[in-house]
Write a protein that holds these residues in place. Structure first.
Motif, PDB file in Angstrom:
ATOM      1  N   ARG B  18      12.289 -24.386   8.667  1.00  0.00           N
ATOM      2  CA  ARG B  18      13.000 -24.797   9.883  1.00  0.00           C
ATOM      3  C   ARG B  18      14.431 -24.293   9.873  1.00  0.00           C
ATOM      4  O   ARG B  18      14.959 -23.866  10.896  1.00  0.00           O
ATOM      5  N   LEU B  19      15.055 -24.358   8.687  1.00  0.00           N
ATOM      6  CA  LEU B  19      16.429 -23.843   8.593  1.00  0.00           C
ATOM      7  C   LEU B  19      16.454 -22.360   8.949  1.00  0.00           C
ATOM      8  O   LEU B  19      17.296 -21.907   9.725  1.00  0.00           O
ATOM      9  N   MET B  20      15.497 -21.591   8.396  1.00  0.00           N
ATOM     10  CA  MET B  20      15.465 -20.146   8.694  1.00  0.00           C
ATOM     11  C   MET B  20      15.297 -19.909  10.190  1.00  0.00           C
ATOM     12  O   MET B  20      15.931 -19.026  10.760  1.00  0.00           O
ATOM     13  N   ARG B  21      14.436 -20.691  10.810  1.00  0.00           N
ATOM     14  CA  ARG B  21      14.194 -20.526  12.242  1.00  0.00           C
ATOM     15  C   ARG B  21      15.465 -20.824  13.031  1.00  0.00           C
ATOM     16  O   ARG B  21      15.853 -20.070  13.921  1.00  0.00           O
ATOM     17  N   ASP B  25      17.833 -18.362  15.349  1.00  0.00           N
ATOM     18  CA  ASP B  25      18.206 -18.664  16.740  1.00  0.00           C
ATOM     19  C   ASP B  25      19.701 -18.919  16.892  1.00  0.00           C
ATOM     20  O   ASP B  25      20.150 -19.273  17.990  1.00  0.00           O
ATOM     21  N   ARG B  26      20.458 -18.743  15.817  1.00  0.00           N
ATOM     22  CA  ARG B  26      21.909 -18.963  15.815  1.00  0.00           C
ATOM     23  C   ARG B  26      22.276 -20.369  16.259  1.00  0.00           C
ATOM     24  O   ARG B  26      23.268 -20.575  16.973  1.00  0.00           O
ATOM     25  N   ARG B  27      21.487 -21.379  15.839  1.00  0.00           N
ATOM     26  CA  ARG B  27      21.844 -22.753  16.178  1.00  0.00           C
ATOM     27  C   ARG B  27      22.946 -23.247  15.248  1.00  0.00           C
ATOM     28  O   ARG B  27      22.907 -23.004  14.042  1.00  0.00           O
ATOM     29  N   SER B 124      20.365 -10.851   9.102  1.00  0.00           N
ATOM     30  CA  SER B 124      19.262 -11.800   8.941  1.00  0.00           C
ATOM     31  C   SER B 124      18.690 -11.751   7.536  1.00  0.00           C
ATOM     32  O   SER B 124      18.294 -12.777   6.982  1.00  0.00           O
ATOM     33  N   THR B 125      18.633 -10.556   6.958  1.00  0.00           N
ATOM     34  CA  THR B 125      18.103 -10.434   5.605  1.00  0.00           C
ATOM     35  C   THR B 125      18.975 -11.196   4.613  1.00  0.00           C
ATOM     36  O   THR B 125      18.484 -11.965   3.783  1.00  0.00           O
TER      37      THR B 125
END
Lengths: 320, 320
Positions: B18-21, B25-27, B124-125
């Motif tokens: 979830r953190l990665m997602r 999404d730049r949340r 992102s990597t």
């Protein structure tokens, strides 16, 4: 400076080549002339040719050059090369094949290497296309190895995107092809004398059916994309299928670049160029800002005294 | 928010995913936690695997996963996909092969697609690697199709870059390989039971001789790059050559990432990450600025009332 507006507009090869070199080096004199050229551009038709490595793009481009020359056009070619991040050199061996045209004053070939990594390729392609257009090359071919996002962006400079593929490619390459397929206006199945060509065409038709919109610009659907089979042979303007390929490009031109559709497309193309230039200008500023080195910041991150995100935010705030 | 610092550090898979997602999404919640994770990172060893399309990178990665699992490591995998600029989807068929490991709680596989085109992949990597590192995955493999500049930039996140190639590739692909060669710390000649393997190794040795510096970081020369031959078979940790490949990576680690050299390399890696983040932050701002559309500016350019360079300069001045 050995170029001037008049000399470039007169199509003087030496002047054009020097201007391209100076633009590439971001010299003020070159950039200033580029602005002056703009009112004199918009006459050339620009065909992008991309595709899988090994699909024979260069041979297709070579045959298209011969085809346009036989029809009396002046032909400009922008050959976009994948480049090492270090050497700055470009290394596509099969480009040598095209050098034959170097003796033809009606053909101007310019190679572009990757510069930096912030939209440099796309910006440079637009720049070179403008110079060729102003010089009077009325058919311009942009050839790029269709492998990365940058290379795909390059196709935004073209009016018609031809994607070249061949029968019988491996899995990885199929995946790349799927990305390319979405920007295709015309599909060219080259080496069509190879086994499996029918299956390749069938696969492509199936993939096109799944494509929601056509081309970079979101016009039409996959059903409007023509598939042309070629057996391109270097230097033969009537190489099997090349006449048909050129005709398919002309049909796309007639549908996509006339009337209301043409106006909308021209606007989208200009927007893409402006956006590219804005990105490039900002990127230049970032590189200048970072050129002083980040040793202290890097040490803080390595030693876990600070996290890289906070450091980057601080640097950006300082750049304003 | 279904994640917290504690849950991520405890290696909870759902929290990590979830953190990665959210980071993707730049949340804000995700980005805030990413900063907090930084002091808890730096424990993992990161191996990048890239190479020509069709060289069998996924199979090599698959074999390395099995190898590290057999040695008792927790293994994180970042699979970077080439993506269509439209669908946002990722389409590498052979990724499916790796899904077998999905049943193994000691393996975490995260796919990354291309987002935008301003260094998004590399940012992102680094982000995903940090989360995996904090979660306790002590061996991390970054796999990328080594075709474009973006994909090569991704390798900056790795401690050791393995470039996979195979005997008998065409001309276009040779050119791409030359670019890849410059970032290689270890060369893996896969499918080494194919004809022509000796010639391929000889060619690579010759190309390495010509290489002035080794790796992204400018350390050493081509002579320090080991060439390992593999015949990777999926899931076999002792697949021919895989033990030797892992040993070559370990030798590179011992030379490059210890002592003074290690400190210098860590600083260069952190600088690359900070620079990537600065570029990404500025790129976000550009996209926001351009999102309102450029219709008026584009029309002025199309109608030759203004040139695109002057328009771009004005827009950049306004962004400040």
């Amino acid at each position: 400076v050995s170029y001037s507006l008049d000399r470039v507009l007169a199509g003087e090869v030496v002047a054009g080549a020097r201007l391209m070199r100076d633009v590439d080096d971001r010299r003020p004199a070159g950039l200033a002339l580029l602005k002056q050229l703009h009112p004199h551009t918009g006459k050339a038709y620009i065909t992008g040719v991309t595709g899988n490595p090994g699909a024979g793009k260069s041979t297709v481009v070579d045959a298209l050059i011969a085809h346009h020359r036989a029809a009396g056009h002046k032909v400009g070619v922008v050959a976009v090369d994948p480049t090492s991040p270090f050497s700055g050199g470009a290394i596509l061996g099969d480009r040598i094949r095209m050098q034959r045209h170097a003796l033809d004053p009606g053909v101007f070939i310019r190679s572009l290497a990757t510069r930096g990594h912030l939209g440099g390729l796309s910006r440079s392609t637009f720049d070179v296309v403008s110079v060729l257009d102003a010089m009077g090359y009325d058919q311009i071919l942009v050839e790029t190895v269709g492998v990365g996002q940058d290379e795909i962006e390059v196709m935004r400079a073209a009016h018609t995107s031809v994607v070249v593929t061949v029968p019988g490619l491996g899995d990885d390459i199929q995946a790349i092809k799927a990305g390319l397929l979405e920007i295709a206006d015309v599909l060219c199945v080259n080496k069509a004398d190879r086994e499996g060509v029918d299956r390749t065409v069938r696969d492509l038709l199936h993939m096109l059916d799944l494509r929601p919109t056509s081309g970079h610009d979101g016009f039409g659907t996959g059903k409007e994309v023509e598939i042309v089979q070629t057996i391109a042979t270097k230097g033969l303007s009537d190489g099997s299928g090349i006449v048909e390929l050129a005709a398919a490009v002309e049909r796309h031109r007639a549908v996509a670049w006339t009337g209301e559709a043409g106006i909308r497309r021209a606007r989208i193309r200009a927007s893409a160029q402006i956006a590219e230039l804005v990105r490039a200008l900002l990127a230049d500023r970032v590189e200048q800002g970072l050129a002083r080195g980040l040793a202290d910041e890097a040490d803080a991150v390595v030693q876990r005294r600070e996290d890289p995100y906070t450091v980057a935010e601080r640097l950006v705030a300082r750049l304003r």
